[in-house]
Design a protein around this motif. Structure first.
Motif, PDB file in Angstrom:
ATOM      1  N   HIS A  11       0.830  -1.195   0.000  1.00 19.22           N
ATOM      2  CA  HIS A  11       0.000   0.000   0.000  1.00 19.22           C
ATOM      3  C   HIS A  11       0.866   1.248   0.000  1.00 19.22           C
ATOM      4  O   HIS A  11       2.061   1.193   0.271  1.00 19.22           O
ATOM      5  N   ARG A  12       0.245   2.374  -0.294  1.00 15.64           N
ATOM      6  CA  ARG A  12       0.892   3.684  -0.264  1.00 15.64           C
ATOM      7  C   ARG A  12      -0.182   4.677   0.165  1.00 15.64           C
ATOM      8  O   ARG A  12      -1.216   4.819  -0.501  1.00 15.64           O
ATOM      9  N   LEU A  13       0.031   5.354   1.312  1.00 15.14           N
ATOM     10  CA  LEU A  13      -0.975   6.236   1.882  1.00 15.14           C
ATOM     11  C   LEU A  13      -0.372   7.567   2.295  1.00 15.14           C
ATOM     12  O   LEU A  13       0.792   7.638   2.669  1.00 15.14           O
ATOM     13  N   ALA A  14      -1.175   8.622   2.269  1.00 15.40           N
ATOM     14  CA  ALA A  14      -0.771   9.906   2.837  1.00 15.40           C
ATOM     15  C   ALA A  14      -1.167   9.881   4.306  1.00 15.40           C
ATOM     16  O   ALA A  14      -2.302   9.548   4.646  1.00 15.40           O
ATOM     17  N   LYS A  26       2.871  13.048   5.286  1.00 11.99           N
ATOM     18  CA  LYS A  26       3.976  12.184   4.889  1.00 11.99           C
ATOM     19  C   LYS A  26       3.413  10.967   4.164  1.00 11.99           C
ATOM     20  O   LYS A  26       2.378  10.442   4.551  1.00 11.99           O
ATOM     21  N   THR A  27       4.065  10.537   3.109  1.00 10.80           N
ATOM     22  CA  THR A  27       3.632   9.342   2.397  1.00 10.80           C
ATOM     23  C   THR A  27       4.298   8.123   3.035  1.00 10.80           C
ATOM     24  O   THR A  27       5.506   8.098   3.209  1.00 10.80           O
ATOM     25  N   ILE A  28       3.479   7.160   3.410  1.00  6.34           N
ATOM     26  CA  ILE A  28       4.005   5.917   3.964  1.00  6.34           C
ATOM     27  C   ILE A  28       3.599   4.777   3.038  1.00  6.34           C
ATOM     28  O   ILE A  28       2.636   4.886   2.291  1.00  6.34           O
ATOM     29  N   HIS A  33       7.604   1.037   7.775  1.00  2.40           N
ATOM     30  CA  HIS A  33       7.750   0.681   9.188  1.00  2.40           C
ATOM     31  C   HIS A  33       7.814  -0.841   9.330  1.00  2.40           C
ATOM     32  O   HIS A  33       7.071  -1.442  10.095  1.00  2.40           O
ATOM     33  N   GLU A  34       8.691  -1.423   8.591  1.00  2.00           N
ATOM     34  CA  GLU A  34       8.830  -2.885   8.563  1.00  2.00           C
ATOM     35  C   GLU A  34       9.069  -3.435   9.973  1.00  2.00           C
ATOM     36  O   GLU A  34       9.893  -2.927  10.719  1.00  2.00           O
ATOM     37  N   GLY A  35       8.300  -4.443  10.349  1.00  2.00           N
ATOM     38  CA  GLY A  35       8.463  -5.083  11.651  1.00  2.00           C
ATOM     39  C   GLY A  35       7.733  -4.391  12.785  1.00  2.00           C
ATOM     40  O   GLY A  35       7.820  -4.813  13.924  1.00  2.00           O
ATOM     41  N   LYS A  36       6.998  -3.318  12.494  1.00  2.00           N
ATOM     42  CA  LYS A  36       6.264  -2.596  13.524  1.00  2.00           C
ATOM     43  C   LYS A  36       4.771  -2.698  13.245  1.00  2.00           C
ATOM     44  O   LYS A  36       4.339  -2.884  12.122  1.00  2.00           O
ATOM     45  N   TRP A  37       3.991  -2.572  14.309  1.00  2.00           N
ATOM     46  CA  TRP A  37       2.542  -2.579  14.174  1.00  2.00           C
ATOM     47  C   TRP A  37       2.081  -1.248  13.591  1.00  2.00           C
ATOM     48  O   TRP A  37       2.638  -0.203  13.878  1.00  2.00           O
ATOM     49  N   ARG A  38       1.027  -1.307  12.786  1.00  2.00           N
ATOM     50  CA  ARG A  38       0.419  -0.111  12.213  1.00  2.00           C
ATOM     51  C   ARG A  38      -1.081  -0.169  12.427  1.00  2.00           C
ATOM     52  O   ARG A  38      -1.681  -1.232  12.384  1.00  2.00           O
ATOM     53  N   LEU A  39      -1.668   0.980  12.634  1.00  2.91           N
ATOM     54  CA  LEU A  39      -3.115   1.093  12.755  1.00  2.91           C
ATOM     55  C   LEU A  39      -3.590   1.959  11.600  1.00  2.91           C
ATOM     56  O   LEU A  39      -3.153   3.099  11.457  1.00  2.91           O
ATOM     57  N   VAL A  40      -4.451   1.402  10.775  1.00  7.36           N
ATOM     58  CA  VAL A  40      -4.978   2.129   9.622  1.00  7.36           C
ATOM     59  C   VAL A  40      -6.489   2.231   9.798  1.00  7.36           C
ATOM     60  O   VAL A  40      -7.228   1.308   9.474  1.00  7.36           O
ATOM     61  N   PRO A  41      -6.955   3.359  10.366  1.00  8.77           N
ATOM     62  CA  PRO A  41      -8.406   3.510  10.550  1.00  8.77           C
ATOM     63  C   PRO A  41      -9.079   3.812   9.222  1.00  8.77           C
ATOM     64  O   PRO A  41      -8.610   4.652   8.459  1.00  8.77           O
TER      65      PRO A  41
END
Length: 58
Positions: A11-14, A26-28, A33-41
């Motif tokens: 994926h690619r998100l602003a 910032k574009t992620i 953030h490889e190896g880290k938890w992410r929360l995408v609401p």
């Protein structure tokens, strides 16, 4: 449909990373953030045109 603990597909998100006026979004992506938890609401955005003062008046 993804559920809890499913891996996100590529994926690619602003993203808003700060509330400061000088910081642009910032574009992620899936590798940011490889190896880290992410929360995408995701979901509907509440775009109510009634403000708190109107609600207090009712």
């Amino acid at each position: 449909m993804l559920t809890v603990s499913d891996r996100l597909p590529e994926h690619r998100l602003a993203a808003c990373v700060s509330l400061g006026a000088t910081n642009a979004p910032k574009t992620i992506n899936h590798a940011s953030h490889e190896g880290k938890w992410r929360l995408v609401p995701v979901g509907p955005i509440d775009v109510s045109v009634i403000g708190p003062t109107e609600i207090a008046g009712v």
